[in-house]
Structure formats: structure tokens, C-alpha cells
Design an enzyme around this catalytic site. Sequence first.
Site, PDB file in Angstrom:
ATOM      1  N   SER A   1      23.864  32.900   4.896  1.00  0.00           N
ATOM      2  CA  SER A   1      24.310  31.520   4.659  1.00  0.00           C
ATOM      3  C   SER A   1      23.460  30.477   5.387  1.00  0.00           C
ATOM      4  O   SER A   1      23.503  29.307   5.027  1.00  0.00           O
ATOM      5  CB  SER A   1      25.772  31.367   5.085  1.00  0.00           C
ATOM      6  OG  SER A   1      25.869  31.569   6.465  1.00  0.00           O
TER       7      SER A   1
ATOM      8  N   TYR B   1      18.919  44.248  22.485  1.00  0.00           N
ATOM      9  CA  TYR B   1      18.485  43.737  21.176  1.00  0.00           C
ATOM     10  C   TYR B   1      17.236  44.476  20.714  1.00  0.00           C
ATOM     11  O   TYR B   1      17.167  44.988  19.592  1.00  0.00           O
ATOM     12  CB  TYR B   1      18.215  42.227  21.283  1.00  0.00           C
ATOM     13  CG  TYR B   1      17.396  41.651  20.145  1.00  0.00           C
ATOM     14  CD1 TYR B   1      18.002  41.276  18.948  1.00  0.00           C
ATOM     15  CD2 TYR B   1      16.008  41.473  20.254  1.00  0.00           C
ATOM     16  CE1 TYR B   1      17.257  40.736  17.894  1.00  0.00           C
ATOM     17  CE2 TYR B   1      15.258  40.947  19.217  1.00  0.00           C
ATOM     18  CZ  TYR B   1      15.885  40.578  18.038  1.00  0.00           C
ATOM     19  OH  TYR B   1      15.145  40.066  16.993  1.00  0.00           O
TER      20      TYR B   1
ATOM     21  N   GLY C   1      24.140  38.061   6.381  1.00  0.00           N
ATOM     22  CA  GLY C   1      23.862  36.858   7.177  1.00  0.00           C
ATOM     23  C   GLY C   1      23.042  35.857   6.392  1.00  0.00           C
ATOM     24  O   GLY C   1      22.112  35.257   6.918  1.00  0.00           O
TER      25      GLY C   1
ATOM     26  N   ASN D   1      19.586  41.465   7.036  1.00  0.00           N
ATOM     27  CA  ASN D   1      19.028  40.307   7.745  1.00  0.00           C
ATOM     28  C   ASN D   1      19.891  39.864   8.932  1.00  0.00           C
ATOM     29  O   ASN D   1      19.370  39.386   9.932  1.00  0.00           O
ATOM     30  CB  ASN D   1      18.893  39.150   6.738  1.00  0.00           C
ATOM     31  CG  ASN D   1      18.619  37.821   7.410  1.00  0.00           C
ATOM     32  OD1 ASN D   1      17.501  37.547   7.856  1.00  0.00           O
ATOM     33  ND2 ASN D   1      19.650  36.980   7.510  1.00  0.00           N
TER      34      ASN D   1
ATOM     35  N   LYS E   1      16.494  46.970  17.545  1.00  0.00           N
ATOM     36  CA  LYS E   1      15.513  46.651  16.499  1.00  0.00           C
ATOM     37  C   LYS E   1      14.436  47.749  16.404  1.00  0.00           C
ATOM     38  O   LYS E   1      13.974  48.085  15.315  1.00  0.00           O
ATOM     39  CB  LYS E   1      14.855  45.292  16.771  1.00  0.00           C
ATOM     40  CG  LYS E   1      15.768  44.088  16.530  1.00  0.00           C
ATOM     41  CD  LYS E   1      15.982  43.794  15.048  1.00  0.00           C
ATOM     42  CE  LYS E   1      16.673  42.468  14.831  1.00  0.00           C
ATOM     43  NZ  LYS E   1      16.936  42.159  13.410  1.00  0.00           N
TER      44      LYS E   1
ATOM     45  N   ILE F   1       9.509  32.036  14.032  1.00  0.00           N
ATOM     46  CA  ILE F   1       9.891  31.377  12.781  1.00  0.00           C
ATOM     47  C   ILE F   1      10.877  30.234  13.049  1.00  0.00           C
ATOM     48  O   ILE F   1      10.581  29.074  12.774  1.00  0.00           O
ATOM     49  CB  ILE F   1      10.514  32.385  11.786  1.00  0.00           C
ATOM     50  CG1 ILE F   1       9.568  33.577  11.545  1.00  0.00           C
ATOM     51  CG2 ILE F   1      10.861  31.679  10.465  1.00  0.00           C
ATOM     52  CD1 ILE F   1       8.274  33.268  10.830  1.00  0.00           C
TER      53      ILE F   1
END
Length: 244
Positions: free
Chosen positions: A18, A156, A16, A94, A160, A188
Site C-alpha cells: 500500500s 533484520y 506490504g 515485499n 534477509k 531507495i
Amino acid sequence: MPSKTTNSNGTVLITGGSKRIGRTIALHLAHYGYSIALHYHYSRKDAEALARIIQTLQVRCDIFEADLEDAKAVASLIQQVRKKFPDLQSLINNASIFEKSTLRAGDIKDFDQEFAINLRAPFILCSQFASLSKEGTIINILDTNVSKDKGGHFSYLLAKKSLADLTRLAALELAPEIRVNAIAPGLILPPESQGKEYLDRLAKNIPLKRKGEPTDIAKAVQFLLENTYITGQTIFVDGGEHLK
Ligand SMILES: NC(=O)c1ccc[n+]([C@@H]2O[C@H](COP(=O)([O-])OP(=O)(O)OC[C@H]3O[C@@H](n4cnc5c(N)ncnc54)[C@H](OP(=O)(O)O)[C@@H]3O)[C@@H](O)[C@H]2O)c1
């Protein structure tokens, strides 16, 4: 951004890579002389554009497409990368999806997708990396909320949290040849559906009272790649959010 150094540190595969945080990690490491194997799924144009930018730094960057929900596609990714980059040295898990969900709603499709992309894909990639590499480094990108039991993104967060456990289990099993660490980002970048003010509002409640930047994550990645006496560790890059 620092000026590029000439040392060659081997190749880093970033899933991931890009856009958003992955893109910043790729650019940051390229500036420090790491060759980049850039994985993407839908964002081909962004991946191609980033590869061109990295190549202007005289750093090698090739792009690799794979749907991480497809276990067969994941299983062949490391082999494809190694064919082009025999010096593959590091893997950064990532790529992620981040969907709202609750246990009560019991959405099995969402559960399967979150687990396929956020846990099964890193599991397969770590396994393939370990079986094909004599030595190296793996970094899993988690979320500061792995330290809490906050509702709203049930599947999710469960995936994680499991990835955090995978990090420690893998660090033990793969030592001493391969080090496995994690980074747990906080505020972030906002989800694509929200503006910057969304994070500014949330940031008022965390110890450092401000959001972080993608470069804060990239610097932590570089630190974990280069400090060869650290394994099984999670660095919270979250302005102290995990303390609350
Ligand atoms: N943003 C934050 O503030 C924050 C906070 C806590 C944790 N994190 C963690 O930090 C990492 C990066 O965050 P981010 O916000 O930059 O991530 P993101 O934009 O949500 O996702 C990164 C990439 O994951 C890829 N991806 C999604 N589904 C895929 C699939 N089925 N197959 C292959 N690739 C797939 C996408 O690639 P394509 O675009 O090529 O399809 C996407 O660009 C993630 O692990 C995230 O959980 C971020």
C-alpha cells in the site's frame, strides 16, 4: 509512468503493497496489465486509495489484510487471494520491518519479530503458493547488505540473508514449474524517521553516487516476471553498493 497496455499477465500478489516501494511496484505492474492483489496490514486507507487509482486504469485490484507476524493469518492469505483471483500467477514478498539491533543486546522479541515477518512469512507464502499453483513466479525483496556483514541491524540482516538462501533453495526445489528470484535494493527510500538528505549523504560513498528510485525496483520486478529463463537469481538494484 508508461501508458497502460492492455495485455493481461495474470495476477500478482504484493505483500506490504500500500505504501512506498510496494505501492510503486503495484502501480507499475498495473500499468503493464497485471491484475493486483494488494496485501496490507495497518495501512488500510492507503491500500483502498491505491486500489481505486489502479481500478481507474481498468485493471483489477483487490485488497487483503493480514498480520504477517501471525503464522495462521499468513497461511490463509494465498487461499483468500486465489478465491478472488484464480489466475494468481506471481508472488512478491515485499513487506518487511527494519529495526536496529545488536547481538550483544540479545533482544529475543525483536529477533522473533524480524524472523516472523522477514523470513517465516515469505517461507509460508512460498510454500502455499507452490502447493496451490501449477506454475508461476516468486520474487523476494532482500537488501543490498545481504552481500556484507554490516552491524547495526543484526536480526533484520540475518533474516534477509536467510531469505536470500531461501530464494536459491526454493528455486531448485520448485523448478521447473515455479521460478524464484530476488531483488536486493540499496538506497531507495529513507526510513520513515529520516529525511531524503539521509540517503543523499550515504549515496556519496557508493559507485553511482546517487540514491535510487522506487521505479528502479519496480522495473527489476517486471524484468524478473517476464524473463522466463531466469531462476535462483538476485539482482542488486543498488547503484553498485554491493561492490564496496
Ligand atoms: N527503503 C529502502 O530503501 C530499502 C532498502 C533495502 C531494502 N528494502 C526492502 O524493500 C522492501 C520495501 O521497502 P520499504 O522501505 O518500502 O518497506 P517498508 O515501508 O518498511 O514496509 C513495507 C510494508 O510492510 C508491511 N508490514 C510491516 N510489518 C507487517 C506485518 N506485521 N504484517 C503485514 N505487513 C507488514 C507494512 O504494511 P502496512 O503499512 O499495511 O502495515 C509496510 O507498509 C522491504 O522488503 C525492504 O526490506 C528497502
